[in-house]
Scaffold this motif. Structure first.
Motif, PDB file in Angstrom:
ATOM      1  N   ARG A   7       0.976  -1.213  -0.088  1.00 52.00           N
ATOM      2  CA  ARG A   7       0.051  -0.103   0.092  1.00 52.00           C
ATOM      3  C   ARG A   7       0.893   1.111   0.267  1.00 52.00           C
ATOM      4  O   ARG A   7       1.594   1.487   0.886  1.00 52.00           O
ATOM      5  CB  ARG A   7      -1.032  -0.226   1.188  1.00 52.00           C
ATOM      6  N   ARG A   8       0.724   1.928  -1.075  1.00 50.97           N
ATOM      7  CA  ARG A   8       1.722   3.089  -1.454  1.00 50.97           C
ATOM      8  C   ARG A   8       1.016   4.381  -0.480  1.00 50.97           C
ATOM      9  O   ARG A   8      -0.327   4.649  -0.474  1.00 50.97           O
ATOM     10  CB  ARG A   8       1.790   3.593  -2.675  1.00 50.97           C
ATOM     11  N   VAL A   9       1.818   5.119   0.299  1.00 50.99           N
ATOM     12  CA  VAL A   9       1.723   6.270   1.286  1.00 50.99           C
ATOM     13  C   VAL A   9       2.207   7.394   0.959  1.00 50.99           C
ATOM     14  O   VAL A   9       3.448   7.656   0.871  1.00 50.99           O
ATOM     15  CB  VAL A   9       1.788   5.927   2.540  1.00 50.99           C
ATOM     16  N   GLY A  10       1.263   8.477   0.826  1.00 48.51           N
ATOM     17  CA  GLY A  10       1.839   9.770   0.403  1.00 48.51           C
ATOM     18  C   GLY A  10       1.864  10.669   1.787  1.00 48.51           C
ATOM     19  O   GLY A  10       0.434  10.607   2.336  1.00 48.51           O
ATOM     20  N   LEU A  32       4.893  -4.656   7.029  1.00 47.43           N
ATOM     21  CA  LEU A  32       3.302  -4.232   7.054  1.00 47.43           C
ATOM     22  C   LEU A  32       2.786  -4.149   5.604  1.00 47.43           C
ATOM     23  O   LEU A  32       1.554  -3.853   6.068  1.00 47.43           O
ATOM     24  CB  LEU A  32       3.158  -3.137   8.089  1.00 47.43           C
ATOM     25  N   GLY A  33       3.556  -4.040   4.735  1.00 42.44           N
ATOM     26  CA  GLY A  33       2.665  -3.919   3.607  1.00 42.44           C
ATOM     27  C   GLY A  33       2.527  -2.445   3.195  1.00 42.44           C
ATOM     28  O   GLY A  33       1.510  -2.077   2.356  1.00 42.44           O
ATOM     29  N   CYS A 273      -5.673   2.274   8.265  1.00 41.50           N
ATOM     30  CA  CYS A 273      -6.409   3.059   7.134  1.00 41.50           C
ATOM     31  C   CYS A 273      -6.626   2.027   5.792  1.00 41.50           C
ATOM     32  O   CYS A 273      -5.698   2.397   4.992  1.00 41.50           O
ATOM     33  CB  CYS A 273      -5.852   4.257   6.910  1.00 41.50           C
ATOM     34  N   THR A 274      -7.414   1.146   6.010  1.00 36.46           N
ATOM     35  CA  THR A 274      -7.360   0.407   4.535  1.00 36.46           C
ATOM     36  C   THR A 274      -8.950  -0.481   4.857  1.00 36.46           C
ATOM     37  O   THR A 274      -9.149  -0.942   5.889  1.00 36.46           O
ATOM     38  CB  THR A 274      -6.400  -0.550   4.551  1.00 36.46           C
TER      39      THR A 274
END
Length: 283
Positions: A7-10, A32-33, A273-274
């Motif tokens: 999961r890509r986080v900005g 944690l992905g 947050c998913t």
């Protein structure tokens, strides 16, 4: 079987919270992905310590980055100006929920979450008992909620007339009640300081920003603590009611806006947050 995509986080903002979350994502995120995709800041010069590949120079580039979650830890104006566009492309963790004190901003962000199928996440931050407050509100048993925040005068980033009250508190060197009343008008006066109170208003929509009572106190005797007192009162029954008061003492550096324990709370919220799609959700 193919492993699930990370999961890509900005991250929007690179102050104390933004730096902490970026470090956590780089050091602990992969197992944690979670992957740090980029960091953006209103002052791009503050990103100088990051590799160029992790700096987002323009928020207009966000759709092309393939980001799954955007975390705002900058200022409520970022959500007010860009929140709708972000929710059109990714989940959005709003670290400055004081933005929602503006009814039009709240309406636009809620509608954008529904329209885009992405979730607007509200971190609980320093709010203790958030889940219990939300349950009482849902069951219709929450009658009153008051949040008192006490900090060193140097920790406040006040705006408007509140700035003069803070200056007077600094000059007097004594404990000063800066504000007591409905939360909504306080939010634009101390947008960086009362996000915990804003989280309480989201947890208790039956009261909301107009029904939650806010009390902001400047106290020079607590130079390295942020003290959050939450007073919950239930609907009465035969002249009696449930009353719960919690007091949270959060260590904080001199003049710091964010207490040290709140950093860990935000990291925990980010990990949650998913998977909730198209709603507003506390995390």
């Amino acid at each position: 079987m193919e492993a699930p995509r990370s999961r890509r986080v900005g991250i929007l903002g690179y102050g104390q919270l933004g730096q902490f979350l970026a470090q956590q994502l780089l050091a602990r995120g992969p197992p944690l992905g979670l992957t740090l995709a980029w960091v953006w800041a209103r002052d791009g010069a503050s990103l100088g310590g990051l590799p160029p590949a992790l700096r987002l120079p323009d928020l207009g580039l966000l759709p092309s980055t393939g980001v799954d979650l955007v975390v705002e830890v900058a200022h409520p104006c970022v959500a007010q100006e860009h929140g709708e566009d972000i929710l059109g492309h990714a989940d959005f963790m709003l670290g400055s929920p004081t933005a929602l004190a503006d009814p039009e901003t709240e309406r636009r962000l809620r509608e954008a979450a529904t329209r885009g199928g992405h979730t607007l996440y509200i971190p609980r931050g320093a709010l203790w008992g958030c889940g219990d407050i939300a349950r009482m509100d849902q069951e219709g048993t929450l009658a009153a909620l008051k949040v008192t925040m006490t900090k060193s005068p140097q920790s406040f980033r006040a705006q408007g007339w509140l700035r003069e009250r803070v200056a007077a508190a600094v000059a007097s060197g004594t404990r000063t009640v800066l504000y007591e009343g409905p939360l909504r008008p306080l939010c634009p006066l101390a947008p960086n300081n009362v996000n915990t109170m804003a989280a309480a208003a989201v947890a208790a929509p039956g009261l909301g920003f107009d029904g939650v009572t806010a009390c902001l106190v400047a106290d020079p005797s607590v130079p390295d603590w942020h003290v959050v007192e939450v007073e919950v009162t239930s609907v009465g029954d035969k002249g009696r009611c449930l009353s719960v008061t919690s007091i949270r003492r959060n260590p904080a550096g001199p003049a710091a806006v964010t207490g040290s324990a709140t950093l860990g709370s935000f990291w925990s919220s980010l990990q949650a947050c998913t998977g909730h799609g198209g709603c507003v959700r506390l995390c």
